[in-house]
Design a protein around this motif. Structure first.
Motif, short mmCIF file in Angstrom:
data_model
loop_
_atom_site.label_atom_id
_atom_site.label_comp_id
_atom_site.label_asym_id
_atom_site.label_seq_id
_atom_site.Cartn_x
_atom_site.Cartn_y
_atom_site.Cartn_z
N ARG A 226 11.51 -20.57 -10.64
CA ARG A 226 11.00 -19.12 -11.06
C ARG A 226 9.81 -18.68 -11.16
O ARG A 226 8.93 -19.56 -11.32
N ILE A 227 9.68 -17.39 -11.04
CA ILE A 227 8.31 -16.74 -11.08
C ILE A 227 8.38 -15.95 -12.31
O ILE A 227 9.58 -15.26 -12.73
N LEU A 228 7.26 -15.31 -12.82
CA LEU A 228 7.04 -14.68 -14.09
C LEU A 228 6.92 -13.03 -13.53
O LEU A 228 5.92 -12.85 -12.72
N MET A 229 7.74 -12.25 -14.20
CA MET A 229 7.41 -10.97 -13.80
C MET A 229 6.39 -10.22 -14.58
O MET A 229 6.45 -9.87 -15.68
N THR A 230 4.98 -10.66 -14.12
CA THR A 230 4.07 -10.19 -14.96
C THR A 230 3.92 -8.52 -15.00
O THR A 230 4.44 -7.66 -14.29
N ASP A 231 2.81 -8.25 -15.73
CA ASP A 231 2.59 -6.56 -15.81
C ASP A 231 2.02 -6.24 -14.52
O ASP A 231 2.14 -5.08 -14.21
N PHE A 232 1.28 -7.03 -13.87
CA PHE A 232 0.84 -6.73 -12.39
C PHE A 232 1.88 -6.29 -11.60
O PHE A 232 1.82 -5.27 -10.68
N ILE A 233 2.90 -7.04 -11.67
CA ILE A 233 4.29 -6.81 -10.78
C ILE A 233 4.99 -5.65 -11.41
O ILE A 233 5.46 -4.53 -10.75
N ARG A 234 5.33 -5.47 -12.59
CA ARG A 234 6.28 -4.43 -13.17
C ARG A 234 5.28 -2.96 -13.35
O ARG A 234 6.11 -2.15 -12.98
N SER A 235 4.10 -3.00 -13.27
CA SER A 235 3.61 -1.58 -13.21
C SER A 235 3.47 -1.04 -11.67
O SER A 235 3.80 -0.17 -11.67
N HIS A 236 3.58 -1.87 -10.84
CA HIS A 236 3.49 -1.05 -9.55
C HIS A 236 5.31 -0.86 -8.92
O HIS A 236 5.23 -0.12 -8.25
N LEU B 217 0.78 -1.15 -0.05
CA LEU B 217 -0.03 -0.03 0.05
C LEU B 217 0.68 1.32 0.14
O LEU B 217 0.53 2.17 -0.77
N SER B 218 2.06 1.41 0.61
CA SER B 218 2.88 2.39 0.72
C SER B 218 4.21 2.55 0.08
O SER B 218 4.86 3.45 0.44
N GLN B 219 4.43 1.33 -0.42
CA GLN B 219 5.65 1.28 -1.20
C GLN B 219 5.59 0.59 -2.50
O GLN B 219 4.64 -0.15 -2.81
N PRO B 220 6.72 0.97 -3.22
CA PRO B 220 6.53 0.30 -4.65
C PRO B 220 7.03 -1.03 -4.76
O PRO B 220 7.97 -1.41 -5.20
N ALA B 221 6.39 -1.97 -4.00
CA ALA B 221 6.98 -3.20 -3.84
C ALA B 221 5.52 -4.13 -3.88
O ALA B 221 4.56 -3.83 -3.66
N ILE B 222 5.85 -5.53 -4.06
CA ILE B 222 4.87 -6.70 -4.08
C ILE B 222 5.09 -7.30 -2.95
O ILE B 222 6.22 -7.93 -2.75
N ASN B 223 4.26 -7.67 -2.16
CA ASN B 223 4.26 -8.49 -0.87
C ASN B 223 3.97 -9.79 -1.48
O ASN B 223 2.70 -10.20 -2.10
N VAL B 224 4.73 -10.87 -1.07
CA VAL B 224 4.56 -12.28 -1.54
C VAL B 224 4.46 -13.14 -0.35
O VAL B 224 5.30 -13.04 0.84
N GLY B 225 3.22 -13.97 -0.18
CA GLY B 225 3.50 -14.93 1.03
C GLY B 225 2.45 -16.14 0.37
O GLY B 225 1.76 -16.15 -0.58
#
Length: 156
Positions: free
Chosen positions: A93-103, A42-50
């Protein structure tokens, strides 16, 4: 090791895939995590993964709310409507999707950052800048503005 700890920078390959650090894959395996879930921070240009625990955290908070309240609806939209599953391939490996890249602004490299029970995906230069500013803020708070050094003089 039973928690996500430290940070690692990995290159994104020509197909948009990146290897999850082996230390993180070990934690995922030990915890029996079968599915990874990703949410925009919410407050950072990061993706939380869990794993499931991350979703369970939000669901427990939501259970205490009226399902017709604005806060419940906002949390549901954030957790379910703005989240995504990350699939890992047989090589971790994981895919760097548009969902991840845009944020995040991630292009050709990713910084994986351990956050105990979860981890984050960052664009490396942004992470370095945020980490540096964080250290400065913490140093200021922890030393009360006296700087990082500790006096070894004995009081008279």
């Amino acid at each position: 090791m039973d928690r996500f700890l430290s940070s690692y920078v990995h290159n994104v390959d020509s197909k948009g895939r990146v290897s999850v650090p082996s230390q993180f894959r070990q934690v995922i395996e030990r915890r029996g995590i079968r599915e990874l879930f990703a949410m925009r921070a919410l407050s950072q240009p990061a993706i939380n993964v869990g794993g499931p625990e991350m979703m369970e955290h939000f669901e427990k908070q939501m259970e205490a709310l009226d399902p017709f309240s604005d806060l419940y609806q906002e949390m549901a939209l954030y957790a379910y409507g703005d989240g995504a599953y990350l699939k890992t391939d047989t090589e971790g490996r994981i895919l760097m999707t548009d969902f991840i890249r845009s944020h995040t602004g991630i292009t050709d490299r990713v910084t994986f950052v351990g956050v105990k029970d979860t981890f984050q995906l960052w664009e490396p230069e942004r992470f370095d800048a945020v980490r540096g500013a964080l250290r400065d803020r913490l140093r200021e708070k922890l030393t009360g503005g006296r700087g990082a050094s500790v006096s070894t003089e004995t009081p008279e």
